[in-house]
Design an enzyme around this catalytic site. Sequence first.
Site, PDB file in Angstrom:
ATOM      1  N   GLY A   1       0.750  -1.169   0.076  1.00  0.00           N
ATOM      2  CA  GLY A   1      -0.056  -0.074   0.019  1.00  0.00           C
ATOM      3  C   GLY A   1       0.830   1.214  -0.051  1.00  0.00           C
TER       4      GLY A   1
ATOM      5  N   GLY B   1       2.697   5.500   4.617  1.00  0.00           N
ATOM      6  CA  GLY B   1       1.591   6.060   5.829  1.00  0.00           C
ATOM      7  C   GLY B   1       0.633   5.374   5.952  1.00  0.00           C
TER       8      GLY B   1
ATOM      9  N   GLY C   1      -0.218   2.470   7.471  1.00  0.00           N
ATOM     10  CA  GLY C   1      -0.264   1.697   8.648  1.00  0.00           C
ATOM     11  C   GLY C   1       0.127   0.227   8.538  1.00  0.00           C
ATOM     12  N   LYS C   2       1.140   0.267   7.664  1.00  0.00           N
ATOM     13  CA  LYS C   2       1.500  -1.323   7.297  1.00  0.00           C
ATOM     14  C   LYS C   2       2.287  -1.730   8.483  1.00  0.00           C
ATOM     15  CE  LYS C   2       3.368  -0.131   3.504  1.00  0.00           C
ATOM     16  NZ  LYS C   2       2.841   1.206   3.115  1.00  0.00           N
ATOM     17  N   THR C   3       3.338  -0.911   8.875  1.00  0.00           N
ATOM     18  CA  THR C   3       3.995  -1.209   9.985  1.00  0.00           C
ATOM     19  C   THR C   3       3.154  -1.374  11.330  1.00  0.00           C
ATOM     20  OG1 THR C   3       5.778  -0.054   8.862  1.00  0.00           O
ATOM     21  CG2 THR C   3       6.165  -0.592  11.137  1.00  0.00           C
TER      22      THR C   3
ATOM     23  N   ASP D   1       3.027  24.539 -12.061  1.00  0.00           N
ATOM     24  CA  ASP D   1       1.727  23.984 -12.770  1.00  0.00           C
ATOM     25  C   ASP D   1       2.163  23.248 -13.847  1.00  0.00           C
ATOM     26  OD1 ASP D   1       0.547  25.668 -10.816  1.00  0.00           O
ATOM     27  OD2 ASP D   1       0.685  27.634 -12.230  1.00  0.00           O
TER      28      ASP D   1
ATOM     29  N   HIS E   1      -6.633  30.509 -11.356  1.00  0.00           N
ATOM     30  CA  HIS E   1      -6.696  28.872 -11.057  1.00  0.00           C
ATOM     31  C   HIS E   1      -7.881  28.842 -10.507  1.00  0.00           C
ATOM     32  CE1 HIS E   1      -2.702  27.517 -11.603  1.00  0.00           C
ATOM     33  NE2 HIS E   1      -2.164  28.428 -10.855  1.00  0.00           N
TER      34      HIS E   1
ATOM     35  N   HIS F   1      -2.749  35.696 -10.654  1.00  0.00           N
ATOM     36  CA  HIS F   1      -2.279  34.268 -11.192  1.00  0.00           C
ATOM     37  C   HIS F   1      -3.328  33.068 -10.391  1.00  0.00           C
ATOM     38  CE1 HIS F   1       0.581  30.814 -12.376  1.00  0.00           C
ATOM     39  NE2 HIS F   1       0.001  30.540 -11.187  1.00  0.00           N
ATOM     40  N   GLU F   2      -3.446  33.257  -8.784  1.00  0.00           N
ATOM     41  CA  GLU F   2      -4.245  32.396  -7.968  1.00  0.00           C
ATOM     42  C   GLU F   2      -5.536  32.694  -8.388  1.00  0.00           C
ATOM     43  OE1 GLU F   2      -2.806  30.086  -6.753  1.00  0.00           O
ATOM     44  OE2 GLU F   2      -0.734  31.179  -6.848  1.00  0.00           O
TER      45      GLU F   2
HETATM   46  P1  ATP Z   1       5.589   3.339   5.031  1.00  0.00           P
HETATM   47  O1  ATP Z   1       5.155   2.436   3.923  1.00  0.00           O
HETATM   48  O2  ATP Z   1       6.113   4.557   4.679  1.00  0.00           O
HETATM   49  O3  ATP Z   1       6.609   2.563   5.738  1.00  0.00           O
HETATM   50  P2  ATP Z   1       3.422   2.425   6.835  1.00  0.00           P
HETATM   51  O4  ATP Z   1       2.363   2.050   5.999  1.00  0.00           O
HETATM   52  O5  ATP Z   1       4.348   1.447   7.255  1.00  0.00           O
HETATM   53  O6  ATP Z   1       4.520   3.529   6.053  1.00  0.00           O
HETATM   54  P3  ATP Z   1       3.278   3.366   9.419  1.00  0.00           P
HETATM   55  O7  ATP Z   1       4.612   3.399   9.648  1.00  0.00           O
HETATM   56  O8  ATP Z   1       2.608   2.026  10.019  1.00  0.00           O
HETATM   57  O9  ATP Z   1       2.917   3.513   7.893  1.00  0.00           O
HETATM   58  O10 ATP Z   1       2.371   4.320   9.972  1.00  0.00           O
HETATM   59  C1  ATP Z   1       2.840   5.770  10.411  1.00  0.00           C
HETATM   60  C2  ATP Z   1       1.832   6.124  11.497  1.00  0.00           C
HETATM   61  O11 ATP Z   1       0.955   6.901  11.022  1.00  0.00           O
HETATM   62  C3  ATP Z   1       1.697   5.089  12.491  1.00  0.00           C
HETATM   63  O12 ATP Z   1       2.818   5.288  13.508  1.00  0.00           O
HETATM   64  C4  ATP Z   1       0.457   5.922  13.195  1.00  0.00           C
HETATM   65  O13 ATP Z   1       0.569   6.945  13.852  1.00  0.00           O
HETATM   66  C5  ATP Z   1      -0.193   6.454  11.856  1.00  0.00           C
HETATM   67  N1  ATP Z   1      -0.999   5.459  11.161  1.00  0.00           N
HETATM   68  C6  ATP Z   1      -1.196   5.148   9.933  1.00  0.00           C
HETATM   69  N2  ATP Z   1      -2.164   4.213   9.599  1.00  0.00           N
HETATM   70  C7  ATP Z   1      -2.893   4.209  10.844  1.00  0.00           C
HETATM   71  C8  ATP Z   1      -4.084   3.547  11.075  1.00  0.00           C
HETATM   72  N3  ATP Z   1      -4.701   2.900  10.021  1.00  0.00           N
HETATM   73  N4  ATP Z   1      -4.591   3.882  12.380  1.00  0.00           N
HETATM   74  C9  ATP Z   1      -3.963   4.681  13.314  1.00  0.00           C
HETATM   75  N5  ATP Z   1      -2.829   5.071  13.026  1.00  0.00           N
HETATM   76  C10 ATP Z   1      -2.319   5.026  11.749  1.00  0.00           C
END
Ligand code: ATP
Length: 594
Positions: free
Chosen positions: A193, A196, A198-200, A491, A417, A413-414
């Site tokens: 995915g 950010g 939330g995979k980790t 742009d 847009h 300009h803005e």
């Molecule tokens: P990357 O691919 O960049 O490593 P990632 O998918 O592993 O990112 P995480 O490191 O798990 O993303 O998420 C970063 C932070 O974002 C988390 O520590 C949390 O604070 C917030 N976050 C992301 N997804 C969620 C979620 N589904 N619920 C709650 N917090 C989330």
Amino acid sequence: MRFWPILVAMAASLVLAVVAYRLIRPASPPVTTVAFSELAQALDHRDVAALRVADGGARLVATLRAPDHGSSQIQAIVPERAVSLSDLQQWSAHGVRVTVERGGSTPTADLVIQILSLVVILGVVVYIVYRQRGAVASARFAVTPPSRHLTLADVGGAREARADLGDVVAYLASPDRYKAMGARCPRGVLLVGPPGTGKTLLARAIAGEAGCPVIVAAGSDFNEVYVGVGSRRVRQLAKRAREQAPCIVFIDEFDSLGGRRGRPNRSGEEEVTLNQLLVEMDGMEANDGVVWMAATNREDMLDPAVRRPGRFDRVVEVPLPTVTDRAEILRVHAAGRPFDSDVDLERLAQLTVGHSGADLANLLNEAAIIAVQDDCASITNAHIEQARDKVLLGRVRSGVVVGEAERRLIAIHEAGHAIVGLVACPDDRLHKVTIEARGRSLGAAHFAPESDRHVHPRSYLQGVIAKALGGRAAELVFLGADAVTTGAGADLVQATSIARRMVAEFGMSDEVGLISADPAAQGGPPSAQLQGEVDHAMRSIISAQARRAEAIVRAHRDAVEALAAALVEREVVSAVDVYQLAEAHGVIPVRVTA
Ligand code: ATP
């Protein structure tokens, strides 16, 4: 990188070298320091058997034929260069064995330099051997004990991913039940995915739910220039995992380890490391109880062998959150924070289309920081608005001084847009228009999608291109062709990139047709002819939308002029005011409110 073991090794070598030197150093006889006249007298009386000219001629050390002052050696300090060649010849003629030491350095100094060089070389050798043995890796793959874990309650949204991972949790919680039934848990789970999402967090939460340890590694931990280090680290990781089973091994940024073999920029060492991982993951009994999880943003980069059954055979998509997911994520991060009653998280979730979980966490954190800076007891909607502006548009650069003439240029300009956007992209919602210097820009007409969209029609993409070119169109109409500015640089990048994807990826150009110019589809870079056709089609799309943007500005010249004037006066014009102005000038139909 840990340097202390190397420093300890070097210090120990130094101490050893000094001790060894002291042990092997020949014991030198005691030397008595006397006045030069006394030494000269001894020379005159032919009492000296040998004479050493030391310290570049500044010190004479005489070995006496018969001991005097209780010692057989006496020394005297003389002015530098006071001893001449004729003196040496004269003393030699008198039967004295004369030796001269090189100026400035002594055998002891030489020895110390040699020992130091040896120590440095030894240190470097120890360091290389240390890295080669992968000793650093053992500290790298730290095991997070179950007690420190998060649970799925800390993860907002990600409904499908949770469901997909449910049986992994159940297996890790009671592996024996599964073994008794002859069932095997998926060996590897690949979380795919955007950044950010939330995979980790999910991997850690799964481990927390199952109450098992998790070993976290990053794909780059295995990349080393030293031969064999990467594969040794993979073996160490697998060994550690077996010792901790049942457990999760989580490898973040997996594409740097599991990338396609045979790619031109991939080194042989990386391939050996990947092969080692595949070997470790292959059906070894001892592996039972270890669930491998990996996260990547680039699934397309992975080697097909990685996805074979028995390896990372389960792929769990972790997409950008939907509006309900965003509301849940916001609630997770709002817990424990004092919010004012005017904050509506559901509404905020609707306004944050395209934001990842990490973006939302960051947004609430920025709002909390602003609330603290404002010395408030709780976080208000205004703090969240300020945080949104800061995150989306960048921090206000108060130090930037913009002259009156330039302010008007930026305002035109803005305004261009904004008005073109309202007409050409009616599905997007205007957030605000500003000529504040924020981040890298001197102004912005900020639009955001009204709701989550998963596919975009051609007309929408054409509208986005027209909106991107609206700034330049306003400059052309109001200032003339020779007065257009550099303000349209970013742009043009946006417009060109969308046009390229329309033509090369989405088959949205009649000229090129339904042919993908993607290297994956073409089996390599597209042919020069296809590339030429793509370029031509892109140019057609951009020219058409540039003409459209110019026509909109000409048709609504008064509205652009009025918005530009409001911007010059107020710097920031809210969405409500822009919509009112647009309605008043007939840019958009008047909204009927009940
Ligand atoms: P990357 O691919 O960049 O490593 P990632 O998918 O592993 O990112 P995480 O490191 O798990 O993303 O998420 C970063 C932070 O974002 C988390 O520590 C949390 O604070 C917030 N976050 C992301 N997804 C969620 C979620 N589904 N619920 C709650 N917090 C989330």
